[in-house]
Design an enzyme around this catalytic site. Sequence first.
Site, PDB file in Angstrom:
ATOM      1  N   ARG A 165       0.971  -1.202  -0.094  1.00 50.70           N
ATOM      2  CA  ARG A 165       0.065  -0.018  -0.034  1.00 50.70           C
ATOM      3  C   ARG A 165       0.734   1.302  -0.097  1.00 50.70           C
ATOM      4  O   ARG A 165       2.009   1.141   0.453  1.00 50.70           O
ATOM      5  CB  ARG A 165      -0.769  -0.042   1.147  1.00 50.70           C
ATOM      6  CG  ARG A 165      -2.072  -0.968   1.202  1.00 50.70           C
ATOM      7  CD  ARG A 165      -3.264  -0.693   0.116  1.00 50.70           C
ATOM      8  NE  ARG A 165      -4.219  -1.429   0.060  1.00 50.70           N
ATOM      9  CZ  ARG A 165      -4.347  -2.506  -0.764  1.00 50.70           C
ATOM     10  NH1 ARG A 165      -3.498  -2.762  -1.809  1.00 50.70           N
ATOM     11  NH2 ARG A 165      -5.321  -3.197  -0.778  1.00 50.70           N
TER      12      ARG A 165
ATOM     13  N   HIS B  26      -0.852   0.135  -9.814  1.00 54.47           N
ATOM     14  CA  HIS B  26      -1.527  -0.633  -8.929  1.00 54.47           C
ATOM     15  C   HIS B  26      -2.066  -1.833  -9.504  1.00 54.47           C
ATOM     16  O   HIS B  26      -3.394  -2.434  -9.347  1.00 54.47           O
ATOM     17  CB  HIS B  26      -2.414   0.124  -8.172  1.00 54.47           C
ATOM     18  CG  HIS B  26      -2.849  -0.670  -6.677  1.00 54.47           C
ATOM     19  ND1 HIS B  26      -3.383  -0.076  -5.612  1.00 54.47           N
ATOM     20  CD2 HIS B  26      -3.101  -1.879  -6.720  1.00 54.47           C
ATOM     21  CE1 HIS B  26      -3.774  -1.019  -4.834  1.00 54.47           C
ATOM     22  NE2 HIS B  26      -3.391  -2.079  -5.221  1.00 54.47           N
TER      23      HIS B  26
HETATM   24  P1  NAP Z   1      -1.779 -11.708   4.606  1.00 51.58           P
HETATM   25  O1  NAP Z   1      -2.014 -13.224   4.189  1.00 51.58           O
HETATM   26  O2  NAP Z   1      -2.696 -11.105   5.404  1.00 51.58           O
HETATM   27  O3  NAP Z   1      -0.285 -11.653   5.093  1.00 51.58           O
HETATM   28  C1  NAP Z   1      -0.036 -10.440   5.667  1.00 51.58           C
HETATM   29  C2  NAP Z   1       1.428 -10.771   6.449  1.00 51.58           C
HETATM   30  O4  NAP Z   1       2.072  -9.521   6.929  1.00 51.58           O
HETATM   31  C3  NAP Z   1       1.385 -11.840   7.446  1.00 51.58           C
HETATM   32  O5  NAP Z   1       2.786 -12.857   7.410  1.00 51.58           O
HETATM   33  C4  NAP Z   1       1.645 -11.019   8.766  1.00 51.58           C
HETATM   34  O6  NAP Z   1       2.312 -11.818   9.981  1.00 51.58           O
HETATM   35  C5  NAP Z   1       2.332  -9.825   8.376  1.00 51.58           C
HETATM   36  N1  NAP Z   1       2.323  -8.967   9.220  1.00 51.58           N
HETATM   37  C6  NAP Z   1       1.324  -8.007   9.512  1.00 51.58           C
HETATM   38  N2  NAP Z   1       1.280  -7.172  10.267  1.00 51.58           N
HETATM   39  C7  NAP Z   1       2.730  -7.446  10.961  1.00 51.58           C
HETATM   40  C8  NAP Z   1       3.744  -6.722  11.750  1.00 51.58           C
HETATM   41  N3  NAP Z   1       3.026  -5.469  12.441  1.00 51.58           N
HETATM   42  N4  NAP Z   1       4.797  -6.886  11.807  1.00 51.58           N
HETATM   43  C9  NAP Z   1       5.284  -8.030  11.013  1.00 51.58           C
HETATM   44  N5  NAP Z   1       4.623  -8.628  10.109  1.00 51.58           N
HETATM   45  C10 NAP Z   1       3.289  -8.317   9.976  1.00 51.58           C
HETATM   46  O7  NAP Z   1      -1.952 -10.695   3.500  1.00 51.58           O
HETATM   47  P2  NAP Z   1      -1.728 -10.891   1.856  1.00 51.58           P
HETATM   48  O8  NAP Z   1      -2.718 -11.693   1.389  1.00 51.58           O
HETATM   49  O9  NAP Z   1      -0.407 -11.520   1.706  1.00 51.58           O
HETATM   50  O10 NAP Z   1      -1.332  -9.434   1.210  1.00 51.58           O
HETATM   51  C11 NAP Z   1      -0.532  -8.545   1.759  1.00 51.58           C
HETATM   52  C12 NAP Z   1      -0.847  -7.322   1.235  1.00 51.58           C
HETATM   53  O11 NAP Z   1      -0.592  -7.052  -0.176  1.00 51.58           O
HETATM   54  C13 NAP Z   1      -2.384  -6.895   1.324  1.00 51.58           C
HETATM   55  O12 NAP Z   1      -2.718  -6.232   2.580  1.00 51.58           O
HETATM   56  C14 NAP Z   1      -2.162  -5.522   0.540  1.00 51.58           C
HETATM   57  O13 NAP Z   1      -2.040  -4.492   0.934  1.00 51.58           O
HETATM   58  C15 NAP Z   1      -1.150  -5.952  -0.723  1.00 51.58           C
HETATM   59  N6  NAP Z   1      -1.892  -6.394  -1.980  1.00 51.58           N
HETATM   60  C16 NAP Z   1      -1.386  -5.478  -3.217  1.00 51.58           C
HETATM   61  C17 NAP Z   1      -1.819  -5.830  -4.483  1.00 51.58           C
HETATM   62  C18 NAP Z   1      -1.357  -5.131  -5.619  1.00 51.58           C
HETATM   63  O14 NAP Z   1      -1.752  -5.428  -6.735  1.00 51.58           O
HETATM   64  N7  NAP Z   1      -0.475  -4.159  -5.316  1.00 51.58           N
HETATM   65  C19 NAP Z   1      -2.489  -7.194  -4.541  1.00 51.58           C
HETATM   66  C20 NAP Z   1      -3.053  -7.825  -3.515  1.00 51.58           C
HETATM   67  C21 NAP Z   1      -2.572  -7.500  -2.174  1.00 51.58           C
HETATM   68  P3  NAP Z   1       1.542 -13.087  10.578  1.00 51.58           P
HETATM   69  O15 NAP Z   1       1.765 -14.127   9.488  1.00 51.58           O
HETATM   70  O16 NAP Z   1       2.112 -13.570  11.615  1.00 51.58           O
HETATM   71  O17 NAP Z   1       0.026 -12.872  10.575  1.00 51.58           O
HETATM   72  C1  GLV Z   2      -5.142  -5.031  -4.222  1.00 51.41           C
HETATM   73  O1  GLV Z   2      -4.469  -4.204  -4.009  1.00 51.41           O
HETATM   74  C2  GLV Z   2      -5.451  -5.890  -3.117  1.00 51.41           C
HETATM   75  O2  GLV Z   2      -5.561  -5.537  -1.968  1.00 51.41           O
HETATM   76  O3  GLV Z   2      -5.804  -7.212  -3.404  1.00 51.41           O
END
Ligand code: NAP
Ligand code: GLV
Length: 308
Positions: free
Chosen positions: A223, A271
């Site tokens: 983000r 994005h």
């Molecule tokens: P997720 O499965 O919820 O994983 C989040 C990870 O971050 C987990 O490993 C979590 O730790 C860790 N985390 C959260 N808070 C933390 C902290 N304070 N300190 C250390 N580690 C922390 O999320 P995801 O599905 O992988 O997606 C991640 C992010 O990518 C989304 O929230 C979104 O913002 C972004 N995204 C962007 C796009 C794009 O097109 N650019 C697309 C999709 C997603 P734990 O494993 O211990 O819970």
């Molecule tokens: C895109 O940014 C997502 O959070 O899936």
Amino acid sequence: MTERRILFAVRDGDFAAWKAAFRQASPQLALVKQPESGIRYALVWRSPSELYPTLPDLAVIFSLGAGIERLLHDPAVPRTAAIVKMAEPGMTASMTQYILWQVIRHHRRFWELEAAQEEAHWLDQDYPAPWNRKVGVLGLGTLGSAAAATLRDFGFATRGWSRSRKAIDGVACFAGDAERDAFLDGLEILVCLLPLTPQTTGILNADLFARLAPGAALVNAARGAHLNEADLLSALGSGRLAAAALDVTGVEPLPAEHPFWHHPRIFITPHNAADIDPATAAAEIARQVARFEAGQQLEHEVERDRGY
Ligand code: NAP
Ligand code: GLV
């Protein structure tokens, strides 16, 4: 399972394509466009707050995205409904490609070759073996763990950081605030795939950059609000950082006059690092609805108090 209806409340979404995907995924699931009485499931993305009071029976909100911070900030979203983050193979595959592309681009400093070509200059360039390149992934969730595993497979010396401890073969895993500095120490390429929470807002700042190797590169696909934009510009100006790839920015679309657009060491994508495949996403939602109806725990459910 008898027929279940899912409300499609995705701003600018292609209803016909999603309806076909759901029809293919499960004969028991019907995607509908208008709120109807008794609706228990909704697929949402950038939906208006006014939607929620029209859905008194809502039990599960399926977010079309993985980042759900908007839903948590919207007081109209009922606390009685579970929120499920999008986690589906299409999104994971496209994000992994983006991260791999950017890490290789920085590892091989392809941007130096692009600049050299502009001047018809045959640049003699050296680069280390991937196992001598220290790469770190902030966030080891659905997307971060897949990216870290792929970077490892491509030979990079890979580290990862999460809140709770993870075990990923061949990836040095660090956990919690206490191990954050050890994770960052001397990294040459840093990838951010954290969710946006009060703890992670502004995490990509001068203090963090100072812990990386001089001339490190940053890849932010999470983000825009994770990044302190002024700190990035100063770090690039001083050489503390060499380059950045940003798929996300504080304001989106990035305004035409923003300095990031024309910075020679910032690479912008709109994005779109990850995209969802309706076919695999509909199959995943059908699987989750079946779990829910069978009284099983939903997967990838948001923990509201944790913020992701
Ligand atoms: P997720 O499965 O919820 O994983 C989040 C990870 O971050 C987990 O490993 C979590 O730790 C860790 N985390 C959260 N808070 C933390 C902290 N304070 N300190 C250390 N580690 C922390 O999320 P995801 O599905 O992988 O997606 C991640 C992010 O990518 C989304 O929230 C979104 O913002 C972004 N995204 C962007 C796009 C794009 O097109 N650019 C697309 C999709 C997603 P734990 O494993 O211990 O819970
Ligand atoms: C895109 O940014 C997502 O959070 O899936």
